[in-house]
Design an enzyme around this catalytic site. Structure first.
Site, PDB file in Angstrom:
ATOM      1  N   THR A 192     -24.546   9.608 -54.512  1.00  0.00           N
ATOM      2  CA  THR A 192     -24.040  10.563 -53.548  1.00  0.00           C
ATOM      3  C   THR A 192     -24.841  10.406 -52.454  1.00  0.00           C
ATOM      4  OG1 THR A 192     -23.369  12.064 -55.213  1.00  0.00           O
ATOM      5  CG2 THR A 192     -23.362  12.872 -52.937  1.00  0.00           C
ATOM      6  N   THR A 243     -26.905  16.521 -53.666  1.00  0.00           N
ATOM      7  CA  THR A 243     -26.671  15.363 -54.693  1.00  0.00           C
ATOM      8  C   THR A 243     -27.075  15.967 -56.163  1.00  0.00           C
ATOM      9  OG1 THR A 243     -28.789  14.335 -54.169  1.00  0.00           O
ATOM     10  CG2 THR A 243     -27.222  13.670 -52.748  1.00  0.00           C
TER      11      THR A 243
END
Length: 334
Positions: A192, A243
């Protein structure tokens, strides 16, 4: 790219506040407030550099973060986002993204989007061109096509081979057989990118974009496109993003929690730490990895992770840096 395991077998607990204070990065980088400023997850060094270029030519903080992460979405070597992202269990790439624009409080998101490499741009259009916030699946795809995005195969050969290796290693009793070689552990990495920016006028924006947990069940959506979990921006206070393990983050509404703690006067790094403590408590001291990134209205920034070893990227308006995140726990070594 952040390489994060879904579950960690064992950890060594230490006093949270003391450990976090003891393990600040010794970088020599000034932490004095400045504007403009950009922070991202540790796979975003090019993203913060691009975002700063956009800010310095007069672009908005929203333009900056979206253009920054687009570089990563377009990179087939980064298997955590966009083109070349690791696919779901059926071998199809599904992408999630969210954006928020501080001056208007606007938000847009897409989930389980196939065949479009730049979900962050689609999420921005959801915010700007609809009265809704979140589109998913086929509806998100049709919306993207209506706005001129082109369908393409997002599965690169590198990602296809990674998926095939995972598929072949699942079981000794199914119909998939790996080539003769020592059986490798079937890992399920996540990837991410979060990027937050403040411009010279103090306006904040953020974006989070991902291909999610590798080899996930089709239709699984993590925290990245969920406003308040994977991303939250309040222009009067600050911005935060995440993330790591999406399911853990959703359960504590992490990015919103970080911003609310900054509203109460916590510095960005400390707000991240306090939110991570809730995850540790929730998982009874054995949590998955999770990372937060934060920036307040002054331009002060910070990041923290549950486990030692994570990092982040920062551009202070003059130079970009890779920095170590503060952390709470250290994994035990065998």
């Amino acid at each position: 790219m952040l390489n994060r395991r879904t579950f960690i077998a064992s950890v060594s607990l230490s006093p949270w506040v003391a450990q976090a204070a003891q393990n600040k990065p010794a970088t020599g980088v000034s932490r004095l407030p400045s504007r403009p400023r950009v922070i991202s997850s540790d796979n975003g060094i090019r993203a913060v550099e691009k975002a700063m270029l956009v800010l310095k030519v007069g672009g908005s903080s929203l333009d900056a973060v979206v253009e920054g992460v687009t570089l990563v979405e377009d990179d087939p070597e980064d298997q955590g986002v966009g083109l070349g992202g690791l696919p779901n269990a059926d071998g199809e790439v599904e992408l999630d993204a969210s954006v928020m624009y501080g001056p208007t409080g606007g938000a847009g998101a897409v989930g389980a989007l196939k065949s479009i490499r730049n979900p962050a741009k689609v999420a921005r259009l959801v915010m700007q061109r609809t009265t809704r916030v979140f589109l998913v699946g086929e509806g998100a795809l049709q919306f993207a096509l209506a706005h001129g995005f082109q369908k393409e195969n997002l599965l690169t050969e590198k990602s296809r081979l990674a998926w095939l290796k995972w598929k072949e290693g699942l079981s000794d009793s199914d119909d998939w057989v790996a080539p003769p070689s020592p059986k490798a552990e079937a890992k399920r990495p996540q990837g991410t990118i979060n990027c937050l920016a403040i411009d010279s006028g103090g306006d904040l924006s953020g974006v989070t974009t991902t291909s999610g947990l590798a080899f996930k069940p089709p239709g699984r959506v993590g925290d990245s496109p969920i406003i308040g979990a994977g991303l939250y921006v309040d222009n009067a206070v600050g911005a935060a993003g995440a993330t790591g393990n999406g399911e853990a983050n959703i359960r504590v509404v992490g990015s919103h929690t970080v911003v609310e703690l900054m509203r109460q006067g916590k510095a960005p790094e400390q707000a991240c730490i306090e939110t991570l403590k809730r995850v540790v408590d929730l998982f009874k001291g054995n949590p998955p990895q999770l990372n937060f990134y934060a920036m307040n209205k002054k331009g002060e920034s910070g990041a923290a992770s549950i486990y030692k070893g994570a990092g982040y990227c920062l551009h202070d308006g003059t130079q970009s840096y890779r920095l170590q995140s503060a952390w709470l726990l250290e994994k035990k070594t065998a």
